[in-house]
Design a protein around this motif. Structure first.
Motif, mmCIF file in Angstrom:
data_model
loop_
_atom_site.group_PDB
_atom_site.id
_atom_site.type_symbol
_atom_site.label_atom_id
_atom_site.label_comp_id
_atom_site.label_asym_id
_atom_site.label_seq_id
_atom_site.Cartn_x
_atom_site.Cartn_y
_atom_site.Cartn_z
ATOM 1 N N GLU A 51 19.130 31.437 34.389
ATOM 2 C CA GLU A 51 19.074 30.952 33.005
ATOM 3 C C GLU A 51 18.071 31.793 32.239
ATOM 4 O O GLU A 51 16.995 32.104 32.747
ATOM 5 C CB GLU A 51 18.673 29.481 32.964
ATOM 6 C CG GLU A 51 18.670 28.906 31.553
ATOM 7 C CD GLU A 51 18.453 27.413 31.542
ATOM 8 O OE1 GLU A 51 19.458 26.683 31.662
ATOM 9 O OE2 GLU A 51 17.297 26.983 31.435
ATOM 10 N N SER A 52 18.452 32.180 31.013
ATOM 11 C CA SER A 52 17.534 32.944 30.166
ATOM 12 C C SER A 52 17.380 32.236 28.841
ATOM 13 O O SER A 52 18.309 31.594 28.347
ATOM 14 C CB SER A 52 18.050 34.373 29.957
ATOM 15 O OG SER A 52 19.266 34.355 29.249
ATOM 16 N N ASP A 53 16.192 32.346 28.280
ATOM 17 C CA ASP A 53 15.890 31.778 26.968
ATOM 18 C C ASP A 53 15.388 32.912 26.089
ATOM 19 O O ASP A 53 14.294 33.407 26.267
ATOM 20 C CB ASP A 53 14.843 30.678 27.092
ATOM 21 C CG ASP A 53 14.573 29.956 25.774
ATOM 22 O OD1 ASP A 53 14.986 30.470 24.705
ATOM 23 O OD2 ASP A 53 13.952 28.886 25.805
ATOM 24 N N ASN A 54 16.229 33.326 25.160
ATOM 25 C CA ASN A 54 15.910 34.423 24.259
ATOM 26 C C ASN A 54 15.733 33.851 22.858
ATOM 27 O O ASN A 54 16.678 33.780 22.083
ATOM 28 C CB ASN A 54 17.036 35.467 24.293
ATOM 29 C CG ASN A 54 16.690 36.709 23.519
ATOM 30 O OD1 ASN A 54 15.629 36.817 22.920
ATOM 31 N ND2 ASN A 54 17.613 37.660 23.514
ATOM 32 N N ASN A 55 14.529 33.385 22.555
ATOM 33 C CA ASN A 55 14.207 32.798 21.248
ATOM 34 C C ASN A 55 15.157 31.671 20.879
ATOM 35 O O ASN A 55 15.678 31.601 19.771
ATOM 36 C CB ASN A 55 14.206 33.866 20.151
ATOM 37 C CG ASN A 55 13.118 34.883 20.364
ATOM 38 O OD1 ASN A 55 12.001 34.519 20.715
ATOM 39 N ND2 ASN A 55 13.425 36.154 20.178
ATOM 40 N N GLY A 56 15.414 30.752 21.823
ATOM 41 C CA GLY A 56 16.249 29.588 21.549
ATOM 42 C C GLY A 56 17.715 29.763 21.909
ATOM 43 O O GLY A 56 18.452 28.791 21.949
ATOM 44 N N VAL A 57 18.167 30.990 22.147
ATOM 45 C CA VAL A 57 19.537 31.206 22.630
ATOM 46 C C VAL A 57 19.473 31.111 24.152
ATOM 47 O O VAL A 57 18.915 31.979 24.816
ATOM 48 C CB VAL A 57 20.105 32.564 22.182
ATOM 49 C CG1 VAL A 57 21.502 32.774 22.767
ATOM 50 C CG2 VAL A 57 20.131 32.675 20.671
ATOM 51 N N ILE A 58 20.035 30.023 24.700
ATOM 52 C CA ILE A 58 19.922 29.763 26.127
ATOM 53 C C ILE A 58 21.232 30.133 26.809
ATOM 54 O O ILE A 58 22.293 29.619 26.459
ATOM 55 C CB ILE A 58 19.561 28.291 26.390
ATOM 56 C CG1 ILE A 58 18.210 27.994 25.738
ATOM 57 C CG2 ILE A 58 19.530 27.999 27.884
ATOM 58 C CD1 ILE A 58 17.802 26.556 25.767
ATOM 59 N N THR A 59 21.140 31.053 27.776
ATOM 60 C CA THR A 59 22.297 31.515 28.525
ATOM 61 C C THR A 59 22.102 31.145 29.990
ATOM 62 O O THR A 59 21.065 31.453 30.576
ATOM 63 C CB THR A 59 22.465 33.042 28.394
ATOM 64 O OG1 THR A 59 22.579 33.380 27.020
ATOM 65 C CG2 THR A 59 23.686 33.530 29.141
ATOM 66 N N THR A 60 23.105 30.475 30.569
ATOM 67 C CA THR A 60 23.077 30.108 31.977
ATOM 68 C C THR A 60 24.297 30.725 32.648
ATOM 69 O O THR A 60 25.418 30.533 32.183
ATOM 70 C CB THR A 60 23.109 28.581 32.149
ATOM 71 O OG1 THR A 60 22.058 28.002 31.373
ATOM 72 C CG2 THR A 60 22.934 28.190 33.604
ATOM 73 N N GLU A 61 24.071 31.487 33.722
ATOM 74 C CA GLU A 61 25.163 32.119 34.460
ATOM 75 C C GLU A 61 25.108 31.687 35.918
ATOM 76 O O GLU A 61 24.033 31.600 36.503
ATOM 77 C CB GLU A 61 25.072 33.636 34.394
ATOM 78 C CG GLU A 61 25.387 34.203 33.031
ATOM 79 C CD GLU A 61 25.373 35.712 33.027
ATOM 80 O OE1 GLU A 61 26.446 36.304 33.160
ATOM 81 O OE2 GLU A 61 24.265 36.270 32.906
ATOM 82 N N MET A 62 26.302 31.418 36.482
ATOM 83 C CA MET A 62 26.419 31.044 37.882
ATOM 84 C C MET A 62 27.445 31.958 38.540
ATOM 85 O O MET A 62 28.535 32.165 38.009
ATOM 86 C CB MET A 62 26.874 29.592 38.013
ATOM 87 C CG MET A 62 26.897 29.039 39.433
ATOM 88 S SD MET A 62 28.356 29.356 40.475
ATOM 89 C CE MET A 62 29.728 28.893 39.504
ATOM 90 N N ILE A 63 27.063 32.524 39.683
ATOM 91 C CA ILE A 63 27.979 33.360 40.470
ATOM 92 C C ILE A 63 28.083 32.724 41.849
ATOM 93 O O ILE A 63 27.071 32.443 42.496
ATOM 94 C CB ILE A 63 27.460 34.802 40.593
ATOM 95 C CG1 ILE A 63 27.423 35.461 39.216
ATOM 96 C CG2 ILE A 63 28.311 35.602 41.562
ATOM 97 C CD1 ILE A 63 26.762 36.821 39.194
ATOM 98 N N GLN A 64 29.336 32.493 42.283
ATOM 99 C CA GLN A 64 29.573 31.959 43.619
ATOM 100 C C GLN A 64 30.326 33.002 44.427
ATOM 101 O O GLN A 64 31.318 33.564 43.964
ATOM 102 C CB GLN A 64 30.392 30.665 43.552
ATOM 103 C CG GLN A 64 30.627 30.049 44.905
ATOM 104 C CD GLN A 64 31.459 28.778 44.838
ATOM 105 O OE1 GLN A 64 31.997 28.425 43.799
ATOM 106 N NE2 GLN A 64 31.556 28.088 45.961
ATOM 107 N N ARG A 65 29.837 33.270 45.644
ATOM 108 C CA ARG A 65 30.453 34.271 46.518
ATOM 109 C C ARG A 65 31.029 33.592 47.757
ATOM 110 O O ARG A 65 30.522 32.571 48.215
ATOM 111 C CB ARG A 65 29.432 35.323 46.923
ATOM 112 C CG ARG A 65 28.902 36.083 45.719
ATOM 113 C CD ARG A 65 28.116 37.306 46.125
ATOM 114 N NE ARG A 65 27.618 38.013 44.966
ATOM 115 C CZ ARG A 65 28.313 38.872 44.244
ATOM 116 N NH1 ARG A 65 29.558 39.144 44.571
ATOM 117 N NH2 ARG A 65 27.784 39.473 43.205
#
Length: 182
Positions: A51-65
């Motif tokens: 999860e990243s927080d770039n000045n209020g823009v929150i991006t969550t990425e999930m990778i399943q292998r």
């Protein structure tokens, strides 16, 4: 081995011996990142969430292998103000995206409730280009509506209750006082 080897402080050891690492946070410039990883008993990364927080823009990425390390599933959620975009991808045995979904949610600026959504389902990769582009299969649109009924009240039906007291001290009639004798 199935002993949870490699578990650090605050990690979670599952009953099958897999390990969910403790959340790790770091900064790159002004962007804050946090990740968590699930590793199988052999130490292979099976699921990773960043999860990243770039000045209020929150991006969550999930990778399943899968057990052989090939991609199995991918999910990404981006929240930017009142717009949330969700992307889901499922991978086939050949390592290519079998299907994908991109859904956008618009939230009310006043209440935070869901106002509308748009979902596009693809056979293949919704983010692919050229020969790797997915084919749009279905689009779903939803918009919340609130029914408000208005009507005009006829003059003959308009009644106003009489005023009980005047608010002006000059026109107020004094109330009689009760006098009691013992």
């Amino acid at each position: 081995s199935a002993t949870g080897m490699g578990a650090d402080e605050d990690s979670i050891i599952s009953v099958d011996g897999s390990i969910i690492t403790a959340p790790r946070t770091w900064w790159e410039g002004d962007v804050m990142f946090t990740d968590r990883v699930l590793r199988d008993t052999d130490g292979n990364e099976r699921i990773k969430v960043v999860e990243s927080d770039n000045n209020g823009v929150i991006t969550t990425e999930m990778i399943q292998r899968d057990t052989d390390g090939s991609m199995k599933a991918y999910a990404k959620r981006v929240k930017n103000g009142n717009i949330v975009t969700l992307t889901l991808k499922s991978y086939g045995d050949d390592g290519k995206v079998a299907w994908s979904l991109k859904k956008t949610f618009t939230l009310s600026l006043l209440t935070g409730e869901l106002d509308q959504t748009k979902a596009d389902l693809y056979a293949g990769d919704c983010d692919g280009t050229g020969a790797d582009a997915g084919k749009l299969v279905l689009t779903e649109n939803y918009k919340r509506t609130k029914k408000v009924t208005t009507s005009v009240i006829e003059d003959k039906d308009r009644t106003r209750p009489p005023a009980r007291r005047s608010t002006s001290a000059a026109t107020r009639t004094p109330r009689p006082r009760r006098v009691t004798t013992a």
